[in-house]
Design a protein around this motif. Structure first.
Motif, short mmCIF file in Angstrom:
data_model
loop_
_atom_site.label_atom_id
_atom_site.label_comp_id
_atom_site.label_asym_id
_atom_site.label_seq_id
_atom_site.Cartn_x
_atom_site.Cartn_y
_atom_site.Cartn_z
N CYS A 98 -48.02 32.69 -115.11
CA CYS A 98 -49.15 32.32 -113.91
C CYS A 98 -48.50 32.88 -112.80
O CYS A 98 -49.88 32.29 -111.91
CB CYS A 98 -49.49 30.82 -114.05
SG CYS A 98 -50.64 30.01 -115.48
N ASP A 99 -47.80 33.16 -112.19
CA ASP A 99 -47.52 33.25 -111.13
C ASP A 99 -48.92 34.59 -110.68
O ASP A 99 -49.18 36.19 -111.88
CB ASP A 99 -46.50 34.35 -110.75
CG ASP A 99 -45.88 36.24 -111.53
OD1 ASP A 99 -45.96 37.05 -110.76
OD2 ASP A 99 -45.58 35.54 -112.94
N ILE A 100 -49.11 35.98 -109.63
CA ILE A 100 -50.15 36.18 -109.73
C ILE A 100 -49.90 37.77 -109.63
O ILE A 100 -50.90 38.36 -110.88
CB ILE A 100 -50.54 35.96 -108.53
CG1 ILE A 100 -51.11 35.31 -107.47
CG2 ILE A 100 -51.76 37.55 -107.83
CD1 ILE A 100 -52.42 34.70 -108.44
N GLY A 101 -48.69 38.75 -109.96
CA GLY A 101 -48.32 39.08 -110.20
C GLY A 101 -48.17 39.73 -111.97
O GLY A 101 -48.84 40.55 -112.78
N GLY A 102 -47.81 38.50 -112.90
CA GLY A 102 -47.50 38.98 -114.13
C GLY A 102 -48.97 38.33 -114.88
O GLY A 102 -49.15 38.71 -115.52
N LEU A 103 -49.68 37.82 -114.15
CA LEU A 103 -50.71 37.39 -115.11
C LEU A 103 -52.00 38.52 -114.56
O LEU A 103 -52.67 38.96 -115.69
CB LEU A 103 -51.68 36.24 -113.83
CG LEU A 103 -53.41 36.08 -114.16
CD1 LEU A 103 -53.54 35.76 -115.10
CD2 LEU A 103 -53.81 34.94 -113.08
N VAL A 104 -51.52 39.39 -113.12
CA VAL A 104 -52.77 40.20 -113.06
C VAL A 104 -52.07 41.94 -114.60
O VAL A 104 -52.88 42.44 -115.15
CB VAL A 104 -52.56 41.46 -111.64
CG1 VAL A 104 -53.41 42.74 -111.55
CG2 VAL A 104 -53.30 40.19 -111.10
N ARG A 105 -50.63 41.89 -114.85
CA ARG A 105 -49.92 42.51 -115.74
C ARG A 105 -50.72 42.21 -117.18
O ARG A 105 -50.77 42.89 -117.97
CB ARG A 105 -49.02 42.55 -115.26
CG ARG A 105 -48.46 43.70 -114.33
CD ARG A 105 -46.58 44.32 -113.83
NE ARG A 105 -46.11 42.44 -114.14
CZ ARG A 105 -45.62 42.11 -112.80
NH1 ARG A 105 -46.34 43.16 -111.47
NH2 ARG A 105 -44.67 40.59 -113.09
N ALA A 106 -50.49 41.30 -117.30
CA ALA A 106 -50.57 40.62 -118.79
C ALA A 106 -52.23 40.47 -118.83
O ALA A 106 -52.22 41.31 -120.06
CB ALA A 106 -50.64 38.58 -118.87
N LEU A 107 -53.24 40.07 -118.05
CA LEU A 107 -54.32 40.56 -118.04
C LEU A 107 -54.34 42.10 -117.74
O LEU A 107 -56.05 42.83 -119.04
CB LEU A 107 -55.37 39.77 -116.52
CG LEU A 107 -55.39 38.51 -117.05
CD1 LEU A 107 -56.04 37.30 -115.46
CD2 LEU A 107 -56.14 37.68 -118.27
N SER A 108 -54.47 43.09 -117.28
CA SER A 108 -54.40 44.66 -117.77
C SER A 108 -54.45 44.87 -119.00
O SER A 108 -54.91 45.20 -119.41
CB SER A 108 -53.58 45.15 -116.31
OG SER A 108 -53.90 46.65 -117.23
#
Length: 76
Positions: free
Chosen positions: A48-58
């Motif tokens: 749920c941190d922004i970077g982790g979320l972006v990587r996971a969604l990507s």
């Protein structure tokens, strides 16, 4: 929240949430009543941190972006 899922469905948007408990009763009720939703992506708290979320969604998009999302619930 029912209003949020309804609005997402109307706009064809998949809901992304770190809340793994609240949407489930509604999704189960809708499944029993044959009410569709536009998809839900459940994200782990660690993502749920922004970077982790972006990587996971990507990564999810790379793997499943062309799939139909109607009535789909996915865990990251």
């Amino acid at each position: 929240d029912e209003r949020l899922l309804l609005a997402a469905r109307e706009d064809g948007l998949t809901l992304v949430t770190c809340d793994r408990r609240t949407p489930w009763p509604l999704l189960q009720l809708w499944a029993e009543q044959n009410i569709s939703h536009a998809g839900v992506v459940f994200v782990s708290r660690s993502e749920c941190d922004i970077g982790g979320l972006v990587r996971a969604l990507s990564s999810l998009w790379d793997a499943m972006g062309d799939d139909a999302w109607i009535d789909r619930a996915v865990y990251l």
